[in-house]
Design a protein around this motif. Structure first.
Motif, PDB file in Angstrom:
ATOM      1  N   GLN A   1      -1.071   3.663  15.337  1.00 42.98           N
ATOM      2  CA  GLN A   1      -2.383   3.087  15.046  1.00 42.98           C
ATOM      3  C   GLN A   1      -3.006   3.777  13.829  1.00 42.98           C
ATOM      4  O   GLN A   1      -3.630   3.127  12.994  1.00 42.98           O
ATOM      5  N   MET A   2      -2.806   5.075  13.721  1.00 44.89           N
ATOM      6  CA  MET A   2      -3.322   5.814  12.579  1.00 44.89           C
ATOM      7  C   MET A   2      -2.665   5.321  11.284  1.00 44.89           C
ATOM      8  O   MET A   2      -3.337   5.166  10.258  1.00 44.89           O
ATOM      9  N   ILE A   3      -1.378   5.034  11.318  1.00 44.63           N
ATOM     10  CA  ILE A   3      -0.672   4.513  10.144  1.00 44.63           C
ATOM     11  C   ILE A   3      -1.207   3.132   9.775  1.00 44.63           C
ATOM     12  O   ILE A   3      -1.465   2.857   8.595  1.00 44.63           O
ATOM     13  N   LYS A   4      -1.403   2.261  10.760  1.00 42.28           N
ATOM     14  CA  LYS A   4      -1.950   0.925  10.496  1.00 42.28           C
ATOM     15  C   LYS A   4      -3.346   1.021   9.895  1.00 42.28           C
ATOM     16  O   LYS A   4      -3.675   0.301   8.954  1.00 42.28           O
ATOM     17  N   ASP A   5      -4.164   1.908  10.450  1.00 42.26           N
ATOM     18  CA  ASP A   5      -5.523   2.095   9.932  1.00 42.26           C
ATOM     19  C   ASP A   5      -5.501   2.580   8.483  1.00 42.26           C
ATOM     20  O   ASP A   5      -6.298   2.135   7.656  1.00 42.26           O
ATOM     21  N   GLU A   6      -4.576   3.489   8.176  1.00 38.97           N
ATOM     22  CA  GLU A   6      -4.486   4.022   6.812  1.00 38.97           C
ATOM     23  C   GLU A   6      -4.032   2.935   5.836  1.00 38.97           C
ATOM     24  O   GLU A   6      -4.558   2.832   4.727  1.00 38.97           O
ATOM     25  N   LYS A   7      -3.073   2.100   6.234  1.00 35.90           N
ATOM     26  CA  LYS A   7      -2.646   1.002   5.368  1.00 35.90           C
ATOM     27  C   LYS A   7      -3.783   0.021   5.130  1.00 35.90           C
ATOM     28  O   LYS A   7      -3.989  -0.452   4.014  1.00 35.90           O
TER      29      LYS A   7
ATOM     30  N   GLU B   1       4.403   8.628  24.835  1.00 37.45           N
ATOM     31  CA  GLU B   1       4.122   7.244  24.461  1.00 37.45           C
ATOM     32  C   GLU B   1       2.706   7.099  23.901  1.00 37.45           C
ATOM     33  O   GLU B   1       2.482   6.373  22.928  1.00 37.45           O
ATOM     34  N   GLU B   2       1.743   7.785  24.498  1.00 33.23           N
ATOM     35  CA  GLU B   2       0.366   7.731  24.007  1.00 33.23           C
ATOM     36  C   GLU B   2       0.255   8.352  22.614  1.00 33.23           C
ATOM     37  O   GLU B   2      -0.456   7.831  21.749  1.00 33.23           O
ATOM     38  N   LEU B   3       0.967   9.458  22.408  1.00 36.91           N
ATOM     39  CA  LEU B   3       0.976  10.090  21.090  1.00 36.91           C
ATOM     40  C   LEU B   3       1.587   9.156  20.044  1.00 36.91           C
ATOM     41  O   LEU B   3       1.058   9.022  18.935  1.00 36.91           O
ATOM     42  N   ARG B   4       2.698   8.529  20.396  1.00 38.86           N
ATOM     43  CA  ARG B   4       3.376   7.621  19.462  1.00 38.86           C
ATOM     44  C   ARG B   4       2.475   6.422  19.139  1.00 38.86           C
ATOM     45  O   ARG B   4       2.354   6.018  17.983  1.00 38.86           O
ATOM     46  N   THR B   5       1.807   5.879  20.157  1.00 37.04           N
ATOM     47  CA  THR B   5       0.894   4.756  19.940  1.00 37.04           C
ATOM     48  C   THR B   5      -0.271   5.155  19.052  1.00 37.04           C
ATOM     49  O   THR B   5      -0.652   4.423  18.131  1.00 37.04           O
TER      50      THR B   5
ATOM     51  N   PRO C   1       0.824  -1.213   0.000  1.00 36.21           N
ATOM     52  CA  PRO C   1       0.000   0.000   0.000  1.00 36.21           C
ATOM     53  C   PRO C   1       0.861   1.268   0.000  1.00 36.21           C
ATOM     54  O   PRO C   1       1.985   1.257   0.510  1.00 36.21           O
ATOM     55  N   PRO C   2       0.329   2.337  -0.582  1.00 32.65           N
ATOM     56  CA  PRO C   2       1.080   3.598  -0.583  1.00 32.65           C
ATOM     57  C   PRO C   2       1.384   4.058   0.843  1.00 32.65           C
ATOM     58  O   PRO C   2       0.612   3.808   1.767  1.00 32.65           O
ATOM     59  N   SER C   3       2.493   4.704   0.998  1.00 33.61           N
ATOM     60  CA  SER C   3       2.919   5.169   2.320  1.00 33.61           C
ATOM     61  C   SER C   3       2.033   6.290   2.827  1.00 33.61           C
ATOM     62  O   SER C   3       1.441   7.032   2.051  1.00 33.61           O
ATOM     63  N   TYR C   4       1.996   6.408   4.148  1.00 35.87           N
ATOM     64  CA  TYR C   4       1.268   7.502   4.776  1.00 35.87           C
ATOM     65  C   TYR C   4       2.221   8.669   4.895  1.00 35.87           C
ATOM     66  O   TYR C   4       3.366   8.507   5.299  1.00 35.87           O
ATOM     67  N   TYR C   5       1.782   9.865   4.518  1.00 36.27           N
ATOM     68  CA  TYR C   5       2.709  10.979   4.359  1.00 36.27           C
ATOM     69  C   TYR C   5       2.798  11.940   5.534  1.00 36.27           C
ATOM     70  O   TYR C   5       3.627  12.816   5.529  1.00 36.27           O
ATOM     71  N   GLN C   6       1.943  11.808   6.542  1.00 39.46           N
ATOM     72  CA  GLN C   6       2.045  12.729   7.669  1.00 39.46           C
ATOM     73  C   GLN C   6       3.128  12.225   8.616  1.00 39.46           C
ATOM     74  O   GLN C   6       3.087  11.092   9.088  1.00 39.46           O
ATOM     75  N   SER C   7       4.095  13.053   8.902  1.00 36.06           N
ATOM     76  CA  SER C   7       5.177  12.648   9.787  1.00 36.06           C
ATOM     77  C   SER C   7       4.715  12.710  11.241  1.00 36.06           C
ATOM     78  O   SER C   7       3.691  13.314  11.572  1.00 36.06           O
ATOM     79  N   TYR C   8       5.485  12.075  12.101  1.00 36.31           N
ATOM     80  CA  TYR C   8       5.148  12.080  13.523  1.00 36.31           C
ATOM     81  C   TYR C   8       5.178  13.500  14.076  1.00 36.31           C
ATOM     82  O   TYR C   8       4.328  13.883  14.881  1.00 36.31           O
ATOM     83  N   THR C   9       6.121  14.294  13.614  1.00 34.46           N
ATOM     84  CA  THR C   9       6.226  15.676  14.076  1.00 34.46           C
ATOM     85  C   THR C   9       4.974  16.473  13.701  1.00 34.46           C
ATOM     86  O   THR C   9       4.439  17.218  14.528  1.00 34.46           O
ATOM     87  N   ASP C  10       4.500  16.298  12.471  1.00 33.00           N
ATOM     88  CA  ASP C  10       3.269  16.975  12.051  1.00 33.00           C
ATOM     89  C   ASP C  10       2.074  16.502  12.861  1.00 33.00           C
ATOM     90  O   ASP C  10       1.222  17.294  13.254  1.00 33.00           O
ATOM     91  N   PHE C  11       2.025  15.204  13.112  1.00 33.48           N
ATOM     92  CA  PHE C  11       0.928  14.647  13.911  1.00 33.48           C
ATOM     93  C   PHE C  11       0.953  15.222  15.320  1.00 33.48           C
ATOM     94  O   PHE C  11      -0.082  15.618  15.864  1.00 33.48           O
ATOM     95  N   LYS C  12       2.134  15.272  15.908  1.00 34.24           N
ATOM     96  CA  LYS C  12       2.284  15.789  17.265  1.00 34.24           C
ATOM     97  C   LYS C  12       1.885  17.260  17.329  1.00 34.24           C
ATOM     98  O   LYS C  12       1.183  17.695  18.247  1.00 34.24           O
ATOM     99  N   THR C  13       2.303  18.046  16.336  1.00 35.42           N
ATOM    100  CA  THR C  13       1.942  19.462  16.285  1.00 35.42           C
ATOM    101  C   THR C  13       0.437  19.642  16.167  1.00 35.42           C
ATOM    102  O   THR C  13      -0.151  20.492  16.851  1.00 35.42           O
ATOM    103  N   MET C  14      -0.185  18.828  15.341  1.00 37.60           N
ATOM    104  CA  MET C  14      -1.633  18.898  15.177  1.00 37.60           C
ATOM    105  C   MET C  14      -2.340  18.574  16.499  1.00 37.60           C
ATOM    106  O   MET C  14      -3.277  19.258  16.894  1.00 37.60           O
ATOM    107  N   ARG C  15      -1.854  17.547  17.194  1.00 36.15           N
ATOM    108  CA  ARG C  15      -2.470  17.158  18.466  1.00 36.15           C
ATOM    109  C   ARG C  15      -2.266  18.241  19.524  1.00 36.15           C
ATOM    110  O   ARG C  15      -3.156  18.491  20.332  1.00 36.15           O
ATOM    111  N   GLN C  16      -1.112  18.887  19.524  1.00 35.32           N
ATOM    112  CA  GLN C  16      -0.875  19.966  20.480  1.00 35.32           C
ATOM    113  C   GLN C  16      -1.782  21.151  20.180  1.00 35.32           C
ATOM    114  O   GLN C  16      -2.275  21.816  21.081  1.00 35.32           O
ATOM    115  N   HIS C  17      -2.014  21.418  18.900  1.00 41.97           N
ATOM    116  CA  HIS C  17      -2.922  22.497  18.505  1.00 41.97           C
ATOM    117  C   HIS C  17      -4.339  22.196  18.995  1.00 41.97           C
ATOM    118  O   HIS C  17      -5.033  23.091  19.457  1.00 41.97           O
ATOM    119  N   GLU C  18      -4.747  20.943  18.914  1.00 41.34           N
ATOM    120  CA  GLU C  18      -6.061  20.554  19.428  1.00 41.34           C
ATOM    121  C   GLU C  18      -6.142  20.752  20.930  1.00 41.34           C
ATOM    122  O   GLU C  18      -7.181  21.122  21.457  1.00 41.34           O
TER     123      GLU C  18
END
Length: 114
Positions: free
Chosen positions: A72-78, A64-68, A35-52
């Motif tokens: 999980q988001m990457i697995k779901d996307e694949k 650890e919760e953010l990384r998990t 499957p095509p790779s997921y393009y959002q990096s962990y840093t972008d994900f973390k920034t988005m979550r902090q903004h929320e």
């Protein structure tokens, strides 16, 4: 003359549909296997979550919760991409199964005309 032209036109159109369906199945199979790779990096994900967090939508999560959550988001996307590939394979089979009998019929008709 017109009948021969019509026969060859139908043969050409159905052959192109079968070839297109075969190519589409090959491409969907490649997406299923890899499957095509997921393009959002962990840093972008973390920034988005902090903004929320600043908007009061979520409580603060540990690293650890953010990384998990990110993994999980990457697995779901694949998984989603693989499901799309399976769906595309089924749809592409229609481009082979439907015009192929028409192609065979008109090819036999062409052979009997000559």
């Amino acid at each position: 003359m017109i009948r021969h032209l019509y026969t060859y036109l139908v043969l050409f159109a159905t052959l192109m549909m079968v070839i297109g369906g075969g190519i589409s199945i090959f491409m969907a199979s490649a997406d299923l296997v890899s499957p095509p790779s997921y393009y959002q990096s962990y840093t972008d994900f973390k920034t988005m979550r902090q903004h929320e967090k600043f908007e009061g939508q979520k409580a603060e999560l540990t690293e650890e919760e953010l990384r998990t959550e990110y993994e999980q988001m990457i697995k779901d996307e694949k998984q989603r991409q693989q499901e799309r590939a399976k769906n595309q394979i089924i749809k592409s089979l229609g481009f082979i199964v439907i015009p192929l009998p028409i192609f065979i019929y008109f090819n036999r008709m062409r052979k009997s005309q000559t």
